[in-house]
Design a protein around this motif. Structure first.
Motif, PDB file in Angstrom:
ATOM      1  N   GLN A   1       0.831  -1.212   0.000  1.00  0.00           N
ATOM      2  CA  GLN A   1       0.000   0.000   0.000  1.00  0.00           C
ATOM      3  C   GLN A   1       0.864   1.260   0.000  1.00  0.00           C
ATOM      4  OE1 GLN A   1       0.042   1.995   2.731  1.00  0.00           O
ATOM      5  NE2 GLN A   1       0.307   0.752   4.545  1.00  0.00           N
ATOM      6  N   GLN A   2       2.093   1.182   0.540  1.00  0.00           N
ATOM      7  CA  GLN A   2       2.983   2.336   0.450  1.00  0.00           C
ATOM      8  C   GLN A   2       3.363   2.609  -1.005  1.00  0.00           C
ATOM      9  OE1 GLN A   2       6.403   3.401   3.160  1.00  0.00           O
ATOM     10  NE2 GLN A   2       7.589   2.534   1.483  1.00  0.00           N
ATOM     11  N   ASN A   3       3.694   1.552  -1.750  1.00  0.00           N
ATOM     12  CA  ASN A   3       4.041   1.720  -3.156  1.00  0.00           C
ATOM     13  C   ASN A   3       2.881   2.309  -3.949  1.00  0.00           C
ATOM     14  OD1 ASN A   3       6.618   0.702  -2.778  1.00  0.00           O
ATOM     15  ND2 ASN A   3       6.038  -1.403  -3.290  1.00  0.00           N
ATOM     16  N   LEU A   4       1.659   1.900  -3.616  1.00  0.00           N
ATOM     17  CA  LEU A   4       0.490   2.452  -4.297  1.00  0.00           C
ATOM     18  C   LEU A   4       0.336   3.928  -3.992  1.00  0.00           C
ATOM     19  CD1 LEU A   4      -2.089   2.114  -5.973  1.00  0.00           C
ATOM     20  CD2 LEU A   4      -3.272   1.428  -3.871  1.00  0.00           C
ATOM     21  N   ALA A   5       0.499   4.320  -2.709  1.00  0.00           N
ATOM     22  CA  ALA A   5       0.355   5.723  -2.330  1.00  0.00           C
ATOM     23  C   ALA A   5       1.397   6.590  -3.014  1.00  0.00           C
ATOM     24  CB  ALA A   5       0.467   5.865  -0.809  1.00  0.00           C
ATOM     25  N   VAL A   6       2.640   6.104  -3.068  1.00  0.00           N
ATOM     26  CA  VAL A   6       3.709   6.856  -3.721  1.00  0.00           C
ATOM     27  C   VAL A   6       3.420   7.005  -5.209  1.00  0.00           C
ATOM     28  CG1 VAL A   6       6.155   6.758  -4.365  1.00  0.00           C
ATOM     29  CG2 VAL A   6       5.469   6.255  -2.023  1.00  0.00           C
ATOM     30  N   SER A   7       2.944   5.930  -5.826  1.00  0.00           N
ATOM     31  CA  SER A   7       2.639   5.959  -7.255  1.00  0.00           C
ATOM     32  C   SER A   7       1.496   6.916  -7.573  1.00  0.00           C
ATOM     33  CB  SER A   7       2.290   4.551  -7.738  1.00  0.00           C
ATOM     34  OG  SER A   7       1.926   4.538  -9.094  1.00  0.00           O
ATOM     35  N   LEU A   8       0.438   6.896  -6.757  1.00  0.00           N
ATOM     36  CA  LEU A   8      -0.706   7.774  -6.990  1.00  0.00           C
ATOM     37  C   LEU A   8      -0.311   9.244  -6.824  1.00  0.00           C
ATOM     38  CD1 LEU A   8      -3.552   5.799  -5.159  1.00  0.00           C
ATOM     39  CD2 LEU A   8      -3.246   6.082  -7.635  1.00  0.00           C
ATOM     40  N   SER A   9       0.524   9.528  -5.844  1.00  0.00           N
ATOM     41  CA  SER A   9       0.993  10.907  -5.658  1.00  0.00           C
ATOM     42  C   SER A   9       1.789  11.360  -6.859  1.00  0.00           C
ATOM     43  CB  SER A   9       1.854  11.006  -4.395  1.00  0.00           C
ATOM     44  OG  SER A   9       1.118  10.641  -3.257  1.00  0.00           O
ATOM     45  N   SER A  10       2.595  10.452  -7.400  1.00  0.00           N
ATOM     46  CA  SER A  10       3.366  10.763  -8.592  1.00  0.00           C
ATOM     47  C   SER A  10       2.456  11.079  -9.777  1.00  0.00           C
ATOM     48  CB  SER A  10       4.280   9.586  -8.943  1.00  0.00           C
ATOM     49  OG  SER A  10       4.841   9.736 -10.222  1.00  0.00           O
ATOM     50  N   ASP A  11       1.420  10.240  -9.950  1.00  0.00           N
ATOM     51  CA  ASP A  11       0.488  10.453 -11.054  1.00  0.00           C
ATOM     52  C   ASP A  11      -0.211  11.808 -10.939  1.00  0.00           C
ATOM     53  OD1 ASP A  11       1.084   7.980 -12.091  1.00  0.00           O
ATOM     54  OD2 ASP A  11      -0.634   6.969 -11.185  1.00  0.00           O
ATOM     55  N   LEU A  12      -0.544  12.207  -9.726  1.00  0.00           N
ATOM     56  CA  LEU A  12      -1.309  13.429  -9.512  1.00  0.00           C
ATOM     57  C   LEU A  12      -0.445  14.685  -9.595  1.00  0.00           C
ATOM     58  CD1 LEU A  12      -4.099  14.563  -8.813  1.00  0.00           C
ATOM     59  CD2 LEU A  12      -3.523  14.304  -6.399  1.00  0.00           C
ATOM     60  N   LEU A  13       0.761  14.619  -9.020  1.00  0.00           N
ATOM     61  CA  LEU A  13       1.589  15.831  -8.917  1.00  0.00           C
ATOM     62  C   LEU A  13       2.737  15.893  -9.915  1.00  0.00           C
ATOM     63  CD1 LEU A  13       1.909  16.176  -5.025  1.00  0.00           C
ATOM     64  CD2 LEU A  13       0.181  17.143  -6.547  1.00  0.00           C
ATOM     65  N   SER A  14       3.056  14.777 -10.539  1.00  0.00           N
ATOM     66  CA  SER A  14       4.158  14.720 -11.492  1.00  0.00           C
ATOM     67  C   SER A  14       5.456  15.184 -10.832  1.00  0.00           C
ATOM     68  CB  SER A  14       3.816  15.564 -12.722  1.00  0.00           C
ATOM     69  OG  SER A  14       4.788  15.397 -13.729  1.00  0.00           O
TER      70      SER A  14
END
Length: 341
Positions: A268-281
């Motif tokens: 779930q940490q990897n998912l959170a990091v990935s989603l933040s990346s997708d949103l904020l670039s």
């Protein structure tokens, strides 16, 4: 060993004419939090001012939550690092195995019928890090702070927030927040607040990146392109397993031979990091560094002491060097920022 860099580099900057809203997000990881504390000390030295003045919102989970409470209240990062390093062995105190009066080695407690570790050492560490700030209530803390925990009573997420956003948790002290967010199941006893049994926020948000970004958008009314995120990990080695057919998937296999808790937290940490990346670039920067095999064996959630400390210190130096080579301009800009709260 290459640095862990998950964030994409496409996208524009923050909205023109609008001051960025900056978030500092600190992951959980037990004694590996020393890695984060060393990085925080270095960043504060580079900033030349308390990190709380650089960020509009501070978030943290588990040990990251304890560090976040310290940063949000203005405790010097150097003190946070030194106290945690000094008291870490007390938090994860191991049993000494001796023969004929001669010390041979130390082993972690099994924790079959109770939590592996008492809360005595954790209390010492929290009080050492926070000092006289420990009894500050969430309602009276002006710096925006977010610390996740989980209610074992209701199965609900409990996201502690400060200031006017504290709500029903306004009277909760930072000391209680720290105990709740770091009560990792099987490692520490549950922490009780107002009739609720609370456990480690790492179960739902070990990296509180996406939680804090969403709060910035909903609570503080910021658009995604106005947000900058500095996320700091805890150099966790990959917890995936080499494929083996017919591997045991029963209760004994998952609890004794396989790291179910570690897998859950890492996924779930990897998912959170990935989603933040997708949103904020590129407006999101993650500082982390995956441990090599040898150092990965001597560090862990409950591995404290000089050997682990030396390994974490070396990894932190490598992480900082890699981060500044890849994102130095962005990080320096973040450290020049003056928070609006």
């Amino acid at each position: 060993m290459k640095a862990v860099r998950r964030f994409r580099r496409t996208g524009g900057g923050t909205s023109p004419g609008v001051a960025p809203f900056q978030i500092l997000s600190l992951s959980g990881g037990g004694y590996r939090g020393l890695f984060s504390a060393i990085i925080l000390e270095d960043l504060e030295n580079k900033a030349g001012k308390p990190l709380r003045e650089c960020f509009d919102l501070v978030a943290g989970t588990s040990i990251g939550g304890i560090l976040a409470c310290g940063i949000a209240t203005g405790v010097p990062a150097e003190r946070i690092r030194s106290e945690f390093e000094r008291l870490g062995h007390r938090v994860f105190e191991r049993k000494r195995v001796s023969l004929m009066g001669r010390h041979l080695f130390e082993v972690p407690p099994l924790g079959v019928l109770s939590a592996r570790y008492s809360r005595v050492g954790l209390e010492e560490a929290v009080d050492g890090v926070l000092g006289d700030k420990a009894e500050i209530s969430l309602a009276t803390l002006s710096k925006p702070l977010i610390v996740p925990a989980v209610s074992a009573t209701t199965s609900e997420a409990v996201v502690f927030e400060s200031g006017r956003n504290a709500g029903a948790n306004g009277d909760v002290s930072l000391r209680d927040v720290a105990f709740a967010t770091s009560a990792a199941p099987t490692f520490f006893p549950e922490h009780h607040i107002a009739g609720r049994s609370l456990v480690d926020g790492g179960i739902i948000a070990n990296a509180p990146d996406i939680v804090s970004v969403i709060k910035a958008m909903t609570t503080f009314g910021r658009k995604a392109d106005e947000i900058r995120l500095l996320s700091i990990g805890t150099t966790g080695a990959p917890t995936g397993e080499v494929y083996k057919p017919n591997r045991s998937s029963g209760i004994l296999g998952w609890t004794m031979a396989r790291n179910l808790f570690g897998l859950t937290v890492a996924a779930q940490q990897n998912l959170a990091v990935s989603l933040s990346s997708d949103l904020l670039s590129h407006r999101a920067v993650r500082i982390d560094y995956a441990a090599d095999h040898n150092r990965g064996k001597v560090i862990g959630l409950d591995k404290a002491g000089s050997t682990a400390s030396d390994a974490l210190r070396g990894l932190a130096v490598q992480a900082l060097d890699s981060a500044f080579r890849a994102n130095g301009g962005t990080i320096k800009s973040m450290l020049r920022h003056s928070a609006g709260h």
